[in-house]
Scaffold this motif. Structure first.
Motif, short mmCIF file in Angstrom:
data_model
loop_
_atom_site.label_atom_id
_atom_site.label_comp_id
_atom_site.label_asym_id
_atom_site.label_seq_id
_atom_site.Cartn_x
_atom_site.Cartn_y
_atom_site.Cartn_z
N TRP A 152 0.79 -1.23 0.00
CA TRP A 152 0.00 0.00 0.00
C TRP A 152 0.82 1.28 0.00
O TRP A 152 0.39 2.26 -0.63
CB TRP A 152 -1.00 -0.01 1.15
N PRO A 153 1.99 1.35 0.64
CA PRO A 153 2.76 2.60 0.53
C PRO A 153 3.15 2.95 -0.92
O PRO A 153 3.40 4.11 -1.22
CB PRO A 153 3.99 2.34 1.40
N GLU A 184 -0.73 8.53 0.63
CA GLU A 184 -0.75 9.01 2.01
C GLU A 184 -0.03 8.11 3.01
O GLU A 184 0.26 8.53 4.12
CB GLU A 184 -2.19 9.22 2.47
N TYR A 185 0.27 6.87 2.64
CA TYR A 185 0.86 5.93 3.60
C TYR A 185 2.37 5.87 3.49
O TYR A 185 2.92 5.62 2.42
CB TYR A 185 0.28 4.52 3.43
N VAL A 213 3.52 0.25 6.19
CA VAL A 213 2.53 -0.70 6.68
C VAL A 213 3.29 -1.85 7.33
O VAL A 213 4.35 -2.27 6.85
CB VAL A 213 1.60 -1.19 5.55
N LEU A 219 -1.04 0.83 9.81
CA LEU A 219 -0.76 1.83 8.78
C LEU A 219 -0.17 3.06 9.44
O LEU A 219 -0.65 3.49 10.49
CB LEU A 219 -2.04 2.25 8.06
N THR A 220 0.86 3.62 8.82
CA THR A 220 1.43 4.88 9.28
C THR A 220 1.43 5.84 8.10
O THR A 220 1.90 5.50 7.01
CB THR A 220 2.87 4.67 9.81
N MET A 221 0.88 7.01 8.34
CA MET A 221 0.78 8.02 7.28
C MET A 221 2.05 8.86 7.22
O MET A 221 2.81 8.92 8.18
CB MET A 221 -0.43 8.92 7.54
N SER A 259 -0.98 6.98 12.98
CA SER A 259 -0.84 5.55 12.79
C SER A 259 -2.00 4.85 13.49
O SER A 259 -2.49 5.34 14.52
CB SER A 259 0.50 5.09 13.37
#
Length: 158
Positions: free
Chosen positions: A29-30, A35-36, A39, A53-55, A65
């Motif tokens: 996903w990053p 925005e991420y 993960v 998840l960490t933005m 997160s």
């Protein structure tokens, strides 16, 4: 308790298997969402994955997160997800739905049902507006990235 609700969709001109595979590969996903930042997969149990998840830091330098869990159903091409660490939400549930179109593209639809914690200085309508704005940005990025891969895979070798 009042509730917030948003629905958004995008048509991705790519085969279902590619769209499904890329959007459900949480570990990547990053590279798919803008925005991420990262993960971390915490647990897998069959079709269910729990992850953190960490933005990327926001304009004030705050990096948010949270832990979420999602369960895919390849047969119905749907996903049910919810936040375990809810942050500003009393709850946040997300339903993903994929539908093959006659054109061969895929409509990907997100339905978000949530309620913002009562003690916050904003409510469900403001959060819905924020989520819809952000969803449009993320769906556009996802569409562009998947369609780029689809074009590359469809290009003749040479």
């Amino acid at each position: 308790m009042a509730a917030g609700h948003t629905e958004s969709s995008v048509v991705i001109e790519a085969p279902m298997d590619l769209v499904w595979g890329m959007t459900n590969d949480v570990a990547s996903w990053p590279d798919l969402f803008t925005e991420y930042a990262s993960v971390q997969i915490l647990d897998r149990d069959g079709d269910t994955v729990r992850f953190r998840l960490t933005m990327h830091p926001d304009e004030e330098g705050i990096q948010r997160s949270w832990v979420s869990e999602r369960t895919t159903d390849v047969r119905t091409r749907t996903v049910r997800a919810h936040r375990i660490e809810t942050g500003p939400f009393a709850y946040m549930n997300i339903f993903w739905e994929y539908r093959t179109l006659p054109s061969g593209g895929v409509e990907m639809r997100w339905v978000q049902d949530f309620h913002v914690r009562d003690e916050l200085p904003y409510g469900d309508p403001e959060m819905a507006e924020h989520l819809l704005k952000n969803t449009k940005v993320q769906m556009s990025a996802i569409k562009e990235r998947i369609e780029r891969v689809a074009r590359t895979e469809a290009a003749p070798a040479g």
